[in-house]
Design a protein around this motif. Structure first.
Motif, PDB file in Angstrom:
ATOM      1  N   THR A 143       0.809  -1.213   0.000  1.00 53.32           N
ATOM      2  CA  THR A 143       0.000   0.000   0.000  1.00 53.32           C
ATOM      3  C   THR A 143       0.849   1.274   0.000  1.00 53.32           C
ATOM      4  O   THR A 143       0.495   2.267  -0.645  1.00 53.32           O
ATOM      5  CB  THR A 143      -0.944   0.008   1.219  1.00 53.32           C
TER       6      THR A 143
ATOM      7  N   ALA B 186      -7.341  -1.519   2.879  1.00 53.12           N
ATOM      8  CA  ALA B 186      -6.718  -2.529   2.020  1.00 53.12           C
ATOM      9  C   ALA B 186      -6.644  -3.870   2.734  1.00 53.12           C
ATOM     10  O   ALA B 186      -6.901  -4.928   2.132  1.00 53.12           O
ATOM     11  CB  ALA B 186      -5.315  -2.070   1.609  1.00 53.12           C
TER      12      ALA B 186
ATOM     13  N   ARG C  98      -6.065   4.129   4.426  1.00 51.03           N
ATOM     14  CA  ARG C  98      -5.928   3.337   3.198  1.00 51.03           C
ATOM     15  C   ARG C  98      -5.351   1.956   3.497  1.00 51.03           C
ATOM     16  O   ARG C  98      -5.786   0.953   2.927  1.00 51.03           O
ATOM     17  CB  ARG C  98      -5.037   4.090   2.209  1.00 51.03           C
TER      18      ARG C  98
END
Length: 399
Positions: A336, A373, A369
């Motif tokens: 990520t 994820a 994020r």
């Protein structure tokens, strides 16, 4: 019939007459091996049927234990017949309601050689003492009857033997280091940690010996492996003493090199995708460099902390589950973040992430994020991911 036998109980259980061999790797029932091993361990006496029944069927879960024992003993003797015709009857006797190992047989047993070497070492000094300690250590090729190691009586003896190994190895390592026998010391340390992988004393000796033999690269690799091991099992970093040796290795490991291209090759990273993972000690160094740079340029630097919890807000109680989740989260973070970003494992259930050139809002967006994820990749994992971010403040630069 050959009356001489070699018996090993450290690691693989074997009986050999010099020509034929039987081993616990053969496909026999657990009770066959338990009965045979017990009789050999207690071959200085007769073992009553009652004692064997209590050993093999502790809950009295057999209707006719004496006849069941006789059937099992027949199977043990049939196994021993592989060493020669009628070996089973000659090796195991029955008398007055008790079974026993034939004491007239000449048997050399590794556990007894181990004990004898340690006993002699107690009254010797210097090289003779060291030789006997090393002899005992080399005899220890695995934990006592390790394939059958769930039996309570085996667990107890195994613990005693391993304790004696650790004591002998500690003494031997100290002597080897003092005598400058570093190659032997390296071998002994690697041997011992196979059976007791969390004894830091032997890692200290190992790193010291690798440094003394100018194997700085291997010393660094070993430190990284130890660090990862301690993180995974205990959520802790290696001790200050072990870390101090590592820092010394890093600072002094490189010989003069005049070819800058050769130096570039050594510095180059192996091709990889994703962000950069490093040990915590290295993370601290990079953090301090980033902090200094931010102080000079005015660019903001944030750090983020990602914590794995259960529904109650506590660390996961199951170690295997924790390691599996942390490994998965490691991969998620690596994929990520940007290739230039850095992260490290901070504790048993936490990752620490460096977020340069971000604001408070964007640092939170990055952490969110990562969280999303992970949830997308592992939707059924029953864990909570909690995160927080904080800026590096100017006061920290000069502490």
């Amino acid at each position: 019939m050959n009356s001489g036998y070699e018996i090993t109980m450290f690691g693989e259980f074997t009986i050999s007459n010099g020509t034929e061999i039987i081993t616990d790797q053969a496909n026999r029932s657990k009770k066959v091996w338990t009965l045979l091993e017990y009789l050999i361990v207690h071959r200085d006496r007769s073992v009553t049927q009652k004692e064997l029944v209590d050993l093999l069927w502790p809950g009295n879960d057999t209707k006719d234990p004496i006849n069941t024992l006789k059937v099992l003993m027949h199977r043990v003797r049939s196994l021993l017949d592989e060493l020669g015709k009628d070996s089973g009857k000659k090796m195991i006797y029955y008398k007055s309601g008790a079974y026993g190992w034939n004491s007239e047989l000449n048997c050399v047993v590794d556990t007894e050689k181990f004990e004898a070497a340690l006993k002699k070492a107690d009254v010797e000094v210097d090289d003779k003492k060291l030789d006997l300690l090393l002899q005992a250590i080399h005899l220890y090729e695995g934990d006592f009857l390790q394939k059958n190691g769930t039996e309570p009586w085996i667990i107890q003896l195994s613990s005693q033997y391993r304790s004696k190994l650790m004591q002998a190895a500690s003494e031997a390592c100290g002597m080897l280091y003092e005598k400058g026998r570093y190659d032997e010391l390296i071998n002994i340390c690697r041997h011992v940690v196979k059976f007791s992988p969390y004894e830091e004393e032997f890692y200290l000796y190992l790193l010291k010996a690798l440094v003394k033999t100018q194997q700085a690269d291997k010393a660094q690799e070993e430190y990284h492996r130890i660090s990862e091991l301690f993180y995974r099992e205990f959520g802790i970093t290696p001790s200050e003493e072990l870390t101090a040796i590592y820092k010394e290795v890093v600072e002094t490991s490189h010989m003069p090199e005049m070819n800058l291209e050769m130096i570039k090759e050594k510095l180059a990273e192996e091709p990889s995708a994703g962000s950069f993972y490093c040990e915590f000690e290295f993370f601290k160094t990079i953090y301090r460099l980033e902090a200094r740079s931010a102080s000079r340029t005015g660019q903001s630097v944030y750090i983020g902390l990602m914590t794995v919890m259960n529904a109650a807000g506590d660390a996961l109680p199951n170690q295997k589950t924790m390691n599996r989740v942390m490994d998965a989260l490691h991969d998620t973070i690596r994929r990520t973040l940007r290739r230039g970003d850095i992260f490290t494992r901070y504790s048993l259930n936490q990752y620490l992430i460096m977020l340069p050139t971000t604001t408070f809002e964007t640092s939170g967006m990055v952490m969110e994020r990562i969280k999303k994820a992970y949830r997308r990749e592992f939707p059924n994992t029953p864990v909570l991911l909690k995160y927080s971010t904080t800026p590096v403040t100017p006061n920290e630069f000069y502490r």
